[in-house]
Design a protein around this motif. Structure first.
Motif, PDB file in Angstrom:
ATOM      1  N   ARG A 290      -6.519  81.828  29.682  1.00 40.45           N
ATOM      2  CA  ARG A 290      -6.066  80.886  30.707  1.00 40.45           C
ATOM      3  C   ARG A 290      -5.450  81.678  31.854  1.00 40.45           C
ATOM      4  O   ARG A 290      -4.554  82.498  31.637  1.00 40.45           O
TER       5      ARG A 290
ATOM      6  N   LEU B  45      -3.410  81.480  35.375  1.00 45.77           N
ATOM      7  CA  LEU B  45      -2.491  80.606  36.100  1.00 45.77           C
ATOM      8  C   LEU B  45      -2.215  81.183  37.487  1.00 45.77           C
ATOM      9  O   LEU B  45      -2.031  82.407  37.630  1.00 45.77           O
TER      10      LEU B  45
ATOM     11  N   ARG C 188     -11.838  74.638  35.521  1.00 49.44           N
ATOM     12  CA  ARG C 188     -10.430  74.336  35.749  1.00 49.44           C
ATOM     13  C   ARG C 188     -10.005  73.182  34.843  1.00 49.44           C
ATOM     14  O   ARG C 188     -10.811  72.329  34.472  1.00 49.44           O
TER      15      ARG C 188
ATOM     16  N   SER D 228       1.330  72.694  42.198  1.00 48.26           N
ATOM     17  CA  SER D 228       0.759  73.950  41.699  1.00 48.26           C
ATOM     18  C   SER D 228      -0.738  73.781  41.435  1.00 48.26           C
ATOM     19  O   SER D 228      -1.202  72.689  41.103  1.00 48.26           O
TER      20      SER D 228
ATOM     21  N   ARG E 105      -4.418  73.984  39.580  1.00 46.47           N
ATOM     22  CA  ARG E 105      -4.832  73.794  38.184  1.00 46.47           C
ATOM     23  C   ARG E 105      -5.136  75.140  37.546  1.00 46.47           C
ATOM     24  O   ARG E 105      -5.481  76.116  38.218  1.00 46.47           O
ATOM     25  N   HIS E 106      -4.984  75.174  36.222  1.00 45.13           N
ATOM     26  CA  HIS E 106      -5.274  76.406  35.496  1.00 45.13           C
ATOM     27  C   HIS E 106      -6.778  76.643  35.419  1.00 45.13           C
ATOM     28  O   HIS E 106      -7.576  75.690  35.421  1.00 45.13           O
TER      29      HIS E 106
ATOM     30  N   VAL F 249      -9.698  78.184  32.981  1.00 48.39           N
ATOM     31  CA  VAL F 249      -9.970  78.565  31.601  1.00 48.39           C
ATOM     32  C   VAL F 249     -11.262  79.371  31.576  1.00 48.39           C
ATOM     33  O   VAL F 249     -12.321  78.893  32.013  1.00 48.39           O
TER      34      VAL F 249
ATOM     35  N   ARG G 139      -1.146  84.948  36.437  1.00 50.61           N
ATOM     36  CA  ARG G 139      -0.806  85.225  35.038  1.00 50.61           C
ATOM     37  C   ARG G 139      -2.024  85.015  34.167  1.00 50.61           C
ATOM     38  O   ARG G 139      -2.814  84.090  34.406  1.00 50.61           O
TER      39      ARG G 139
ATOM     40  N   ASP H 225      -5.315  80.787  25.525  1.00 49.37           N
ATOM     41  CA  ASP H 225      -5.479  79.339  25.657  1.00 49.37           C
ATOM     42  C   ASP H 225      -5.262  78.701  24.291  1.00 49.37           C
ATOM     43  O   ASP H 225      -5.954  79.046  23.323  1.00 49.37           O
TER      44      ASP H 225
END
Length: 353
Positions: free
Chosen positions: A171, A173, A213, A224, A226-227, A229, A259, A263
């Motif tokens: 994941r 970030l 995402r 913020s 979205r993460h 993956v 970062r 996951d």
């Protein structure tokens, strides 16, 4: 001489007639027998008349006195009779009242006895109902506990499945929204590897199987990004990249900090978060804590690496290590209070249900 005697007797007789009846003398007291014999007929007649009148008067007075006494006795008798009648009436009335009160009391006692018997029966029924409700409540509690246990087991199973599915995922970030338009997410990941881990970027075995995402839909109100993956083909490559990230510490994309993390499922993430406070205290004491996959706490104690899957096992171990107990006393106590409040809320919820 006899004439003087008669005059003296006449005056004496007159004096006697003037005296009250109760003070007059009887004829035998007034004259002696020899004096009566010496009286002439006329005097004797007068004497007899006076005597008779005196007797008559005394008899009348006695009769009147007797009549008065009889009348008084009659009045007293009448008063006593009336009083007796009134007393008898009062006694009869009181007897009626007492009898009525006795009947009322008997009726009241019977009603009270029936009421008490009814209440006793109701109390018995209520106790049976309460006992049934308590049994049902206990059954519901046990059923809810079984359901909660089943839910926890199912969540663990689902979490393990998700963790298994996500085992090769990384994941990312902090990647700004829209940056993937030019190269796509896979191209951005290759750029991250080239910028931070040049040696890994040349490794042709590291292949991206999928990239997306999460969540899928972008929320405009979300501040913020979205993460991202990244799903790799092997766990080995994922661990290799994350190890390099931990060693480098500062990861960037086009100069902006980002970062890289593993996951996990939401359950595993929550389990890992619960170790944070304890890990922070251990880190301050230079115990080198780490949260291992999927949610295990590892740290160094007296030169030995210790690993724990649950807080209960950690508490049992800490109880045998006074020095470690002193370090973790406050944080474990706060954790116990927090879980106690959660248990109370859960119990109240079960009770209301």
């Amino acid at each position: 001489m006899p004439s003087n005697k008669h005059r003296n007797r006449g005056s004496k007789i007159n004096d006697d007639t003037m005296m009250p009846p109760n003070k007059q003398n009887t004829p035998s007291q007034e004259y002696e027998d020899d004096e009566i014999e010496e009286m002439q007929d006329t005097d004797f007649k007068k004497f007899m008349i006076r005597t008779f009148r005196s007797f008559q008067k005394q008899i009348l007075e006695l009769q009147k006195s007797l009549m008065d006494k009889i009348e008084n006795l009659s009045r007293e008798n009448e008063i006593l009779r009336k009083s007796q009648n009134e007393t008898q009436k009062l006694v009869e009335q009181e007897s009626v009242i007492v009898k009525r009160n006795q009947n009322e009391m008997k009726s009241s006692i019977d009603q009270m006895t029936n009421t008490l018997e009814s209440l006793k029966n109701r109390m018995g029924e209520a106790e049976e109902r309460i006992s049934d409700l308590e049994d049902r409540a206990q059954e519901n509690i046990q059923s809810n506990q079984r359901k909660e246990e089943e839910i926890r087991n199912l969540k663990n199973i689902v979490g393990n499945l998700q963790d298994t599915i996500k085992k090769t995922n990384i994941r990312v970030l902090g990647v700004p929204e829209g940056m993937e338009r030019e190269k796509g997410l896979e191209g951005l990941f290759s750029e991250i590897l080239a910028e931070n881990f040049p040696g890994l970027e040349k490794d042709r075995d590291i292949l991206v199987q999928e990239a997306h995402r999460t969540p899928n839909k972008h929320d405009q109100k979300r501040s913020s990004p979205r993460h991202v993956v990244i799903k790799l083909t092997t766990v080995k490559h994922k661990e290799k990249i994350l190890k390099c990230a931990r060693e480098k510490r500062q990861i960037t994309l086009r100069g902006s900090p980002i970062r890289l993390t593993a996951d996990f499922s939401s359950e595993t993430l929550q389990a890992r978060r619960e170790w944070r406070d304890i890990a922070q205290v251990l880190r301050e004491k230079n115990c080198q804590p780490r949260i291992l996959y999927p949610a295990k706490l590892s740290f160094v104690n007296e030169g030995e690496i210790m690993t724990f899957h649950s807080k209960q096992k950690l508490k049992d171990f800490v109880a045998t290590r006074p020095a470690l107990q002193k370090i973790l006393k406050d944080v474990l106590h706060s954790e116990t209070q927090k879980h106690g409040h959660q248990y109370e809320r859960r119990e109240r919820k079960n009770t209301y249900q």
